[in-house]
Scaffold this active site. Structure first.
Site, short mmCIF file in Angstrom:
data_model
loop_
_atom_site.label_atom_id
_atom_site.label_comp_id
_atom_site.label_asym_id
_atom_site.label_seq_id
_atom_site.Cartn_x
_atom_site.Cartn_y
_atom_site.Cartn_z
N HIS A 132 -11.11 -2.79 1.86
CA HIS A 132 -11.34 -1.48 1.24
C HIS A 132 -12.25 -1.49 0.01
O HIS A 132 -12.18 -0.59 -0.82
CB HIS A 132 -9.99 -0.82 0.88
CG HIS A 132 -10.09 0.67 0.72
ND1 HIS A 132 -9.10 1.43 0.14
CD2 HIS A 132 -11.07 1.56 1.06
CE1 HIS A 132 -9.43 2.70 0.14
NE2 HIS A 132 -10.63 2.81 0.69
N HIS A 140 1.52 2.21 4.09
CA HIS A 140 0.54 3.30 4.19
C HIS A 140 0.66 4.00 5.56
O HIS A 140 0.93 3.35 6.56
CB HIS A 140 -0.86 2.70 4.04
CG HIS A 140 -1.97 3.68 3.84
ND1 HIS A 140 -2.38 4.55 4.83
CD2 HIS A 140 -2.79 3.91 2.78
CE1 HIS A 140 -3.40 5.28 4.37
NE2 HIS A 140 -3.66 4.92 3.13
N ARG A 168 -7.77 -2.24 -6.01
CA ARG A 168 -8.27 -3.52 -5.49
C ARG A 168 -9.43 -4.04 -6.33
O ARG A 168 -9.52 -5.24 -6.60
CB ARG A 168 -8.70 -3.33 -4.03
CG ARG A 168 -7.51 -3.30 -3.10
CD ARG A 168 -7.77 -2.59 -1.77
NE ARG A 168 -6.61 -2.73 -0.91
CZ ARG A 168 -5.46 -2.05 -1.07
NH1 ARG A 168 -5.36 -1.18 -2.05
NH2 ARG A 168 -4.45 -2.24 -0.26
N LYS A 185 0.61 9.39 -5.94
CA LYS A 185 -0.68 8.70 -5.78
C LYS A 185 -1.83 9.64 -6.15
O LYS A 185 -1.81 10.82 -5.80
CB LYS A 185 -0.82 8.24 -4.33
CG LYS A 185 -2.19 7.71 -3.93
CD LYS A 185 -2.18 7.36 -2.44
CE LYS A 185 -3.54 6.91 -1.95
NZ LYS A 185 -3.52 6.54 -0.51
N LYS A 202 -5.86 -5.79 4.16
CA LYS A 202 -6.75 -4.65 3.97
C LYS A 202 -7.77 -4.94 2.86
O LYS A 202 -7.38 -5.33 1.77
CB LYS A 202 -5.92 -3.42 3.61
CG LYS A 202 -6.69 -2.24 3.04
CD LYS A 202 -5.77 -1.08 2.77
CE LYS A 202 -6.42 -0.01 1.90
NZ LYS A 202 -5.58 1.18 1.72
N ASP A 218 -0.32 -0.81 -4.85
CA ASP A 218 -1.65 -0.36 -5.31
C ASP A 218 -1.61 1.02 -5.96
O ASP A 218 -2.52 1.38 -6.71
CB ASP A 218 -2.67 -0.38 -4.16
CG ASP A 218 -2.33 0.59 -3.03
OD1 ASP A 218 -1.21 1.13 -3.01
OD2 ASP A 218 -3.19 0.77 -2.15
N ASN A 219 -0.59 1.81 -5.67
CA ASN A 219 -0.41 3.12 -6.30
C ASN A 219 0.97 3.63 -5.94
O ASN A 219 1.72 2.97 -5.22
CB ASN A 219 -1.49 4.12 -5.86
CG ASN A 219 -1.81 4.09 -4.38
OD1 ASN A 219 -2.91 3.69 -3.97
ND2 ASN A 219 -0.86 4.49 -3.56
N ASP A 238 0.82 -1.21 0.00
CA ASP A 238 0.00 0.00 0.00
C ASP A 238 0.86 1.27 0.00
O ASP A 238 1.66 1.48 0.92
CB ASP A 238 -0.89 -0.02 1.25
CG ASP A 238 -2.18 0.75 1.06
OD1 ASP A 238 -2.15 1.78 0.37
OD2 ASP A 238 -3.21 0.33 1.61
N ASP A 239 0.70 2.09 -1.02
CA ASP A 239 1.37 3.40 -1.09
C ASP A 239 2.89 3.30 -1.16
O ASP A 239 3.59 4.19 -0.67
CB ASP A 239 0.99 4.28 0.11
CG ASP A 239 -0.45 4.77 0.06
OD1 ASP A 239 -1.19 4.33 -0.83
OD2 ASP A 239 -0.83 5.57 0.93
N CYS A 269 -6.03 3.44 -3.93
CA CYS A 269 -6.17 2.20 -3.15
C CYS A 269 -7.37 1.34 -3.57
O CYS A 269 -7.22 0.19 -3.97
CB CYS A 269 -6.30 2.53 -1.67
SG CYS A 269 -4.98 3.52 -0.99
#
Length: 546
Positions: free
Chosen positions: A130, A206, A78, A359, A128, A313-314, A36-37, A74
């Site tokens: 989301h 993240h 997904r 992002k 996660k 994810d980004n 994540d991130d 995010c």
């Protein structure tokens, strides 16, 4: 008649079950890891100084991709990973037809878990979530993790659950717990003699930046020379790894208003070193957990026939804490769950090296991801190969897994018509070949847009003028060719609007034409604990706490 139907159905289930057990050793297990991130250049095998020996090993014995895209955000990443569809296309709207930008609904598609479970796979997720609906409603047999977009406390989150029941962490670090349950689910699949799909969407790195103290300590002092010095080392390493060319022009620090390191006080420099050391510690800890996962696969005899896919994810997150130093001085160490800090614009600029922006942006820094595929039984290329010729996207994972897992993608599911997947199989790349993509790669988040067709890409930031780049010659988007090639620009614009209108069904406020203005970059600030990353109000307070 009902009795006959029950007997026939039972026979079909029995035959299918025996067939799936017989294929368990032939078809690959699947592990999808999404972090994540995390920026493009953070891993050691992508140019970073962070110690990631386990991911490096997967890359060295597998396949790395230079051009792999997420969706820049995010929840939409997904949705696309799980369905092979664009986020709005999958059903990013409420049942009453209202559009919600962040809700990530899947209403017009099926998940890869539903597809593979129908093919006899054991399916589980840990991490996660989301998106909506919940894991059990999208084909996952087991789930550990949390449903919101992030957790505030990596050590004692109140939002964790195991199969819908609240779970007490007892102070254990969330990255470790995600792996613990991932390993448990693998063992369950082994006991059932089924191939498995394991989805591991880690929350790290993240914000808030929180890591065990021993992992932070490894990196304290490593970033004391500042942003540009760290970036220069990464760029040089990336050239040596073959990830960028020796003549590449990296993105400009002026565009993002990079601060002058030497203008900071010694105390602020030390604080910035702490932030990045904590961020690095989170990624280091993540890699340690990948090592645990690999060890278990080897112990269970499943390593050779498990395909492991790793991505982010980004791009790195650009928001910086409002009243940054004031909050830090009143706060807790980043080794505790009560702290709340972010990596900030300047270090995010380093993480996304050599690419542009962050992002949520559709420029490369927001959407390009490190991507590693490891599958000893299925990849015939020399270890350490870097794929330079293909540009893939998260939407390509669904057709790839359908291809290699003996599954089929349905036209209907439980009586509902399903949107056809957009992507292509990546299997040719596993053999060193170029995959053929008929259509381009569409991107959007909010009022940020992009479309790539072959080597050409258009991109717009915040409804500003469209820009045009030749990605084979200018992968960092430094030379806008819109004025030189107006026909190419119009061609790609029409293709973007075709997808946004016919496939995505975007609401009018997100599908309007760009306006004649130049893009402007703002350094956003985040108030402590604000889930939605709203810009700080004049009073410096947040309206919504999490």
């Amino acid at each position: 008649m009902r009795v006959i139907r029950k007997v026939v159905c039972a026979t079909i289930v029995c035959i299918f079950g025996m067939a799936s057990q017989g294929l368990a050793e032939e078809r690959p297990n699947v592990i999808m890891i999404m972090v994540d991130d995390m920026g493009y250049s953070d891993l050691a095998c992508y140019g970073g100084e962070i110690k990631t020996p386990n991911l490096d090993s997967l890359a060295q014995n597998g396949l790395r991709f230079r051009q792999f895209y997420n969706t820049g955000k995010c929840h939409s990443s997904r949705v696309t990973l799980l369905t092979g569809l664009h986020s709005y296309q999958a059903g990013n709207a409420g049942s009453d037809g209202t559009v919600k930008l962040h809700n990530g609904n899947i209403e017009r598609g099926v998940s890869i878990a539903q597809v593979l479970r129908n093919a006899g796979y054991y399916t589980a997720a840990s991490g996660k979530w989301h998106i909506k609906p919940e894991p059990k409603d999208l084909g996952f047999d087991r789930f550990f993790g949390f449903l919101p977009g992030y957790i505030k406390d990596y050590f004692n989150s109140k939002y964790l659950q195991l199969d819908g029941e609240s779970y007490n962490t007892n102070g254990k670090y969330i990255t470790d717990l995600i792996t613990d349950f991932g390993i448990t689910f693998i063992k369950e699949a082994k006991a059932k003699k089924k191939p498995f799909l394991l989805y591991l969407p880690y929350n790290a790195p993240h914000y808030p930046l929180q890591a065990p103290q021993e992992d932070i300590d490894k990196y304290r002092g490593s970033y004391s020379n500042g942003w540009l010095a760290t970036r220069e080392k990464r760029l040089e390493k990336m050239k040596n790894l073959g990830l960028i060319g020796s003549d590449l022009l990296p993105s400009s620090s002026k565009e993002i208003k990079l601060r002058d390191w030497n203008a900071l006080s010694k105390e602020d420099q030390d604080y910035q070193d702490l932030l990045m050391a904590t961020y690095a510690g989170m990624i280091d800890r993540l890699d340690q957990n990948i090592g645990r996962l690999i060890a278990q696969l080897k112990n269970l005899g499943e390593y050779e026939n498990t395909i492991i896919l790793f991505c982010s994810d980004n791009g790195a997150e650009r928001v910086t804490m409002s009243r940054e130093r004031e909050l830090f001085e009143r706060s807790y160490p980043t080794s505790q769950g009560d702290s709340f800090t972010t990596v900030g614009v300047d270090w995010a600029f380093v993480s996304n090296s050599p690419y542009r922006l962050f992002k949520t942006n559709m420029h490369e820094g927001g959407i390009i991801s490190p991507f590693i595929v490891h599958w000893p039984k299925g990849i015939s290329l020399p270890g350490g190969t870097v794929d330079q010729q293909n540009a893939f996207h998260l939407m390509d994972i669904m057709p790839t897994l359908v291809d290699i897992c003996g599954a089929s993608y349905p036209e209907q599911y439980e009586g509902q018509k399903i949107e056809p997947i957009n992507g292509i199989s990546m299997v040719p790349a596993f053999k060193g070949q170029k995959a053929v993509r008929k259509d381009g790669i569409y991107q959007m988040f909010g009022n940020n847009r992009a479309y790539r067709l072959g080597d050409w890409k258009i991109v717009s930031q915040g409804l500003s003028n469209w820009e045009l780049y030749n990605m084979s010659k200018d992968p960092t988007e430094q030379h806008n060719l819109a004025a030189q090639y107006p026909e190419k620009l119009e061609q790609l614009k029409s293709m973007w609007f075709k997808v946004s209108t016919e496939d995505e069904r975007l609401p009018a406020k997100l599908n309007k034409p760009t306006v004649n203005k130049e893009p402007r970059f703002k350094r956003p600030a985040l108030t402590q604990g604000d889930q939605r990353m709203r810009l700080t109000s004049k009073s410096g307070t947040s309206k919504k706490k999490f």
